[in-house]
Design an enzyme around this catalytic site. Structure first.
Site, short mmCIF file in Angstrom:
data_model
loop_
_atom_site.label_atom_id
_atom_site.label_comp_id
_atom_site.label_asym_id
_atom_site.label_seq_id
_atom_site.Cartn_x
_atom_site.Cartn_y
_atom_site.Cartn_z
N ARG A 167 4.97 1.28 -4.34
CA ARG A 167 4.46 2.18 -3.45
C ARG A 167 3.68 1.40 -2.44
NH1 ARG A 167 -0.06 0.44 -3.77
NH2 ARG A 167 -0.67 1.62 -1.89
N GLN A 193 -5.46 4.84 -6.27
CA GLN A 193 -4.80 3.31 -5.53
C GLN A 193 -6.10 2.51 -5.33
OE1 GLN A 193 -3.87 6.60 -4.80
NE2 GLN A 193 -1.70 6.30 -4.27
N ASP A 215 1.03 4.36 7.18
CA ASP A 215 2.51 4.72 6.67
C ASP A 215 3.34 5.04 7.64
OD1 ASP A 215 0.50 5.37 4.43
OD2 ASP A 215 2.48 5.03 3.42
N LYS A 232 -3.08 7.21 3.78
CA LYS A 232 -3.51 7.93 2.58
C LYS A 232 -4.62 9.05 2.84
CE LYS A 232 -2.10 7.74 -0.74
NZ LYS A 232 -1.15 8.50 -1.21
O1 MRU Z 1 1.02 7.00 -1.60
P1 MRU Z 1 0.98 5.41 -1.59
O2 MRU Z 1 -0.02 4.78 -2.47
O3 MRU Z 1 2.15 4.73 -1.25
O4 MRU Z 1 0.17 5.33 0.06
C1 MRU Z 1 0.01 4.08 0.44
C2 MRU Z 1 -1.07 4.11 1.55
O5 MRU Z 1 -1.27 5.14 2.06
C3 MRU Z 1 -1.25 2.89 2.16
O6 MRU Z 1 -2.45 2.67 2.87
C4 MRU Z 1 -0.07 2.49 3.34
O7 MRU Z 1 1.35 2.66 2.76
C5 MRU Z 1 -0.18 1.15 3.77
S1 MRU Z 1 0.21 -0.18 2.49
C6 MRU Z 1 0.17 -1.55 3.30
#
Ligand code: MRU
Length: 345
Positions: free
Chosen positions: A48, A193, A234, A245
């Site tokens: 992830r 996370q 993202d 997130k």
């Molecule tokens: O659902 P996830 O754990 O993949 O979400 C990840 C995030 O929101 C991170 O903040 C984002 O991908 C940046 S990672 C450097």
């Protein structure tokens, strides 16, 4: 530093992933040799974080090509399997970006695709180190603090990338310079996370921190306990609107009220100039049971409905700075429809 995503040739060609669903209790690895296994690892969040997804998007095409050879797939089947990887999660642009970047090499064979995928991995690590230096410089200048106290959300460290991290990379860089105060790591409901992964990385790096519930973050900001919020991304649209997130936008609103900077850090591969504004971003909705249960046990009455958007969008006017390896732009004070073109890939 942990390696989240790695290509191995021995004992057989594979993507090796650290299984992030098992951290902090176990350090176990997944050996990915099929498209099914990769799609499952992406869907369950064993791998992830946007930049790490970019790497597996690219390496996944190699896995699909090797499986095609073993199983005698025709071109159409191979293409459909690559699209399954590319579309396994919708919000992080990096997943599709990684697959799309290597697809033009498919006609040249596995070695050519693997070489391009390896370049993506190399470039991501270098980008993260560079954006961390730029981000730390910007934050030290903007806050004027000797030691900067930080709140962060979700996980953006080595686990979420191919190396070093993005928002986490800036935190690490401030620590390296002796300029970091206490870090508040949001636990990041529902999959934790922050509590499981960010706290694990901060502990390994010897960085002083506390884990707080997501609901505490805005009050932590308004009480003056932190000097800056730093998050990852993202997808960053052309005008600077940013998906990250779920819970991120609450930090941005509180930072605006408190008058402290809200900083978004990402490699330029996360900038999506083909999407004009944040309202065009597809927000992943995950299984409601992730919200109505905790660690597998129900936490809401039987029959209660869950609502589980995995991301939210912070409007650009709440974002003090977007940092990539190419530079820093300040969407809140210099809004422009194509602002991010200056620091995109
Ligand atoms: O659902 P996830 O754990 O993949 O979400 C990840 C995030 O929101 C991170 O903040 C984002 O991908 C940046 S990672 C450097």
């Amino acid at each position: 530093m942990v390696v989240a995503v790695e290509w191995l040739e021995e004992p057989r060609p594979m993507i090796r992933l650290i299984d992030q669903t098992r951290i902090p209790h176990d350090e176990a690895y997944l050996e990915i040799t099929t498209v099914d296994a990769l799609v499952d690892a992406i869907a369950t969040l064993a791998v992830r974080g946007a930049p790490a997804l970019g790497a597996v998007g690219a390496l996944g095409v190699v896995v699909a090509m090797l499986q095609a050879k073993d199983e005698g797939w025709d071109d159409e089947t191979l293409d459909a399997q690559v699209r399954r990887i590319r579309d396994a999660r919708p919000t992080a642009v990096n997943l599709a970006w990684g697959a799309d970047r290597v697809r033009p090499f498919v006609g040249q064979g596995v070695d050519a695709v693997l070489a391009e995928a390896r370049r993506i991995v190399e470039e991501d690590g270098a980008a993260n180190r560079e954006l961390s230096r730029r981000g730390a410089d910007w934050i030290l200048a903007a806050t004027g603090k000797e030691r900067v106290r930080v709140v962060t959300h979700c996980n953006t460290g080595a686990l979420a990338t191919t190396a070093w991290g993005t928002a986490y990379g800036i935190i690490h860089e401030l620590h390296r310079r002796g300029r970091l105060g206490l870090v508040y790591a949001d636990e990041t409901r529902p999959l934790l996370q922050g509590a499981r992964l960010t706290s694990w990385e901060l502990t390994q790096d010897g960085i002083d921190h506390v884990v707080e519930v997501d609901g505490a973050a805005s009050s932590t900001i308004l009480r003056g306990l932190v000097d800056v919020a730093i998050i990852g991304a993202d997808r960053i649209t052309a005008n600077g609107d940013t998906a990250n997130k779920v819970g991120s936008v609450a930090l941005a609103l509180a930072c605006r009220r408190a008058g402290i900077p809200f900083v978004v850090a990402a490699p330029s591969s996360t900038v999506d100039l083909s999407t004009a504004t944040g309202d065009q971003i597809v927000i992943e909705e995950r299984d409601p049971s992730e919200v109505t249960a905790f660690s597998g046990s129900p936490s809401a009455p039987a029959g209660a409905l869950g609502f589980n958007p995995a991301f939210d969008v912070t409007p650009h006017d709440l974002i003090s700075a977007v940092v990539t390896e190419r530079g820093v732009v300040e969407p809140a004070t210099e809004p422009h429809p194509q602002l991010l073109a200056r620091i995109a890939g």
